[in-house]
Design a protein around this motif. Sequence first.
Motif, PDB file in Angstrom:
ATOM      1  N   PHE A 276      41.697  48.883  51.627  1.00 46.17           N
ATOM      2  CA  PHE A 276      40.785  49.901  52.121  1.00 46.17           C
ATOM      3  C   PHE A 276      39.739  49.366  53.083  1.00 46.17           C
ATOM      4  O   PHE A 276      39.149  50.110  53.835  1.00 46.17           O
TER       5      PHE A 276
ATOM      6  N   GLU B 175      37.444  57.822  44.286  1.00 42.92           N
ATOM      7  CA  GLU B 175      37.202  57.244  45.610  1.00 42.92           C
ATOM      8  C   GLU B 175      38.460  56.582  46.153  1.00 42.92           C
ATOM      9  O   GLU B 175      38.759  56.649  47.344  1.00 42.92           O
TER      10      GLU B 175
ATOM     11  N   ARG C 275      40.326  57.531  49.679  1.00 44.16           N
ATOM     12  CA  ARG C 275      40.659  56.543  50.717  1.00 44.16           C
ATOM     13  C   ARG C 275      42.163  56.472  50.967  1.00 44.16           C
ATOM     14  O   ARG C 275      42.602  56.272  52.085  1.00 44.16           O
TER      15      ARG C 275
ATOM     16  N   ALA D 207      42.929  59.442  53.137  1.00 45.24           N
ATOM     17  CA  ALA D 207      42.488  59.194  54.513  1.00 45.24           C
ATOM     18  C   ALA D 207      43.436  58.242  55.228  1.00 45.24           C
ATOM     19  O   ALA D 207      43.742  58.419  56.410  1.00 45.24           O
ATOM     20  N   ARG D 208      43.912  57.229  54.493  1.00 43.43           N
ATOM     21  CA  ARG D 208      44.823  56.258  55.120  1.00 43.43           C
ATOM     22  C   ARG D 208      46.167  56.907  55.448  1.00 43.43           C
ATOM     23  O   ARG D 208      46.753  56.688  56.503  1.00 43.43           O
TER      24      ARG D 208
ATOM     25  N   PHE E 242      28.240  55.705  50.219  1.00 43.39           N
ATOM     26  CA  PHE E 242      29.676  55.470  50.282  1.00 43.39           C
ATOM     27  C   PHE E 242      30.342  56.456  51.229  1.00 43.39           C
ATOM     28  O   PHE E 242      31.272  56.099  51.971  1.00 43.39           O
ATOM     29  N   LEU E 243      29.873  57.701  51.238  1.00 44.75           N
ATOM     30  CA  LEU E 243      30.376  58.687  52.188  1.00 44.75           C
ATOM     31  C   LEU E 243      30.073  58.231  53.610  1.00 44.75           C
ATOM     32  O   LEU E 243      30.905  58.404  54.513  1.00 44.75           O
TER      33      LEU E 243
ATOM     34  N   ASP F 168      29.893  55.150  54.676  1.00 46.88           N
ATOM     35  CA  ASP F 168      30.861  54.103  55.003  1.00 46.88           C
ATOM     36  C   ASP F 168      32.234  54.695  55.312  1.00 46.88           C
ATOM     37  O   ASP F 168      32.924  54.250  56.241  1.00 46.88           O
ATOM     38  N   THR F 169      32.622  55.707  54.546  1.00 42.96           N
ATOM     39  CA  THR F 169      33.906  56.366  54.775  1.00 42.96           C
ATOM     40  C   THR F 169      33.918  57.056  56.131  1.00 42.96           C
ATOM     41  O   THR F 169      34.899  56.976  56.878  1.00 42.96           O
TER      42      THR F 169
ATOM     43  N   ALA G 159      36.292  56.400  59.364  1.00 41.04           N
ATOM     44  CA  ALA G 159      37.152  57.475  59.862  1.00 41.04           C
ATOM     45  C   ALA G 159      36.869  57.817  61.326  1.00 41.04           C
ATOM     46  O   ALA G 159      37.790  58.125  62.080  1.00 41.04           O
TER      47      ALA G 159
ATOM     48  N   VAL H 275      36.107  64.005  57.238  1.00 39.04           N
ATOM     49  CA  VAL H 275      36.161  63.485  55.869  1.00 39.04           C
ATOM     50  C   VAL H 275      36.132  64.575  54.806  1.00 39.04           C
ATOM     51  O   VAL H 275      36.993  64.624  53.928  1.00 39.04           O
TER      52      VAL H 275
ATOM     53  N   TYR I 260      33.548  68.126  47.569  1.00 36.27           N
ATOM     54  CA  TYR I 260      33.577  66.668  47.677  1.00 36.27           C
ATOM     55  C   TYR I 260      32.816  65.999  46.527  1.00 36.27           C
ATOM     56  O   TYR I 260      33.226  64.953  46.027  1.00 36.27           O
TER      57      TYR I 260
END
Length: 405
Positions: free
Chosen positions: A10, A36, A40, A43-44, A134-135, A137-138, A142, A159, A171
Amino acid sequence: AASELKSDLFFSGEDELQPQIQAFVATSSAEEIAAEVLARLTARFRSDRVAIHARPTCVPVDVWEHWGVVSAGWQGSAPTVACEKTFAEAYVRAPLREQEVVAARMQWKDVDKVALALDLDTTLNALSLQQLNFLRDTARAALGSQYEEATMVSVNIAVLQPACEAACVPYARVLNPQGKVCTVFVSHSWGENFDAFVESLNDAFPTTIVGLWICATALYQTTRSELIAKAIGTDPRNAPFTVALRSVDCFCVVRNAAADIYTRIWCCWEAFLANELKLLVPAKLKVVGPQNFPEAVDIEEAQASSKDDLEMILNVIREEPGMKERVNHAVNEIKMVRDELGMTQTFKNFGRDNERRIGDLEALVDDLQSENTGLRTQLQDLKAVVLDLSSRVAGLESKAKKPRA
């Protein structure tokens, strides 16, 4: 799960995020960490559009084997909604046996699942500050190079919407499946810079453990406008914003440098409610972000992304005599909070100044007490010298009075 979360699966090439990941893992439950990982993975899959063949250790073997079969056709093509929902259902509610996963896929009813999401207790749809970071960072991962200019709208598209539609929950419930109690209501504008928004909340709550109710993460985000309208309802007095506000003990206003948040109808409504609920007092109010727009505003000139929302709120305000004036008073009172109440952007700085002044005064008192003690000692020494001199003078006078032989 923690090991997978911190692995290169990740965060390849993003070592600077490791301390934040470790902090998230240290303060999160196994369910939060698992959620989480799901987000991820989703998203990947969306970005790379290839199947991941390494099973995360926190995903049950039978679920992963079934998922591998479902995702086999993803190579070079976009994943299907059915595939994403199957995995989300199995993963969020894991562990499930393979036949249960297949049954969940066959019996999936999109409207029913979304209806359940809309019926969730909104007062439990909060994020911790660590989860908000953390959001961030995500979103940074993205959006890539576009992140620096990203607004909440951008983050929602990149996201929040994909995560909500995959799991069929807001979320906040993706990260907290059992819910997290909201203690702070965050009032802000979606047109702000997202990174500055997150930073402002970090400044407001540097050490406090909070449950942040943020509309973007507390409400189900989707491209289907009819579902958003259903979640908000037809009366602002019963909307999720209002329900959440009634349950918190802190009202946090996040200003921004781009636009006046009180040109937005929902922000005006929130300020009015906060005033009605006695939240506009120093102990319960935090105001962060730059005060770039001190001019007074009128609720009649406010705007909204939804015309229906705008008319709904204005109709309620116009129905009750004097309500418009109360709304404008509350809004303009918050806009001038720093000038009228002598506050800085947060009460934190005001408190720090007072603490420093008190410390200086205490140090001065200590110095004066020490100096006073020294003076008392010197005074006693002087008294002893005076007594000694008096004794000597008396002796000399006695000798002077004796007749000479």
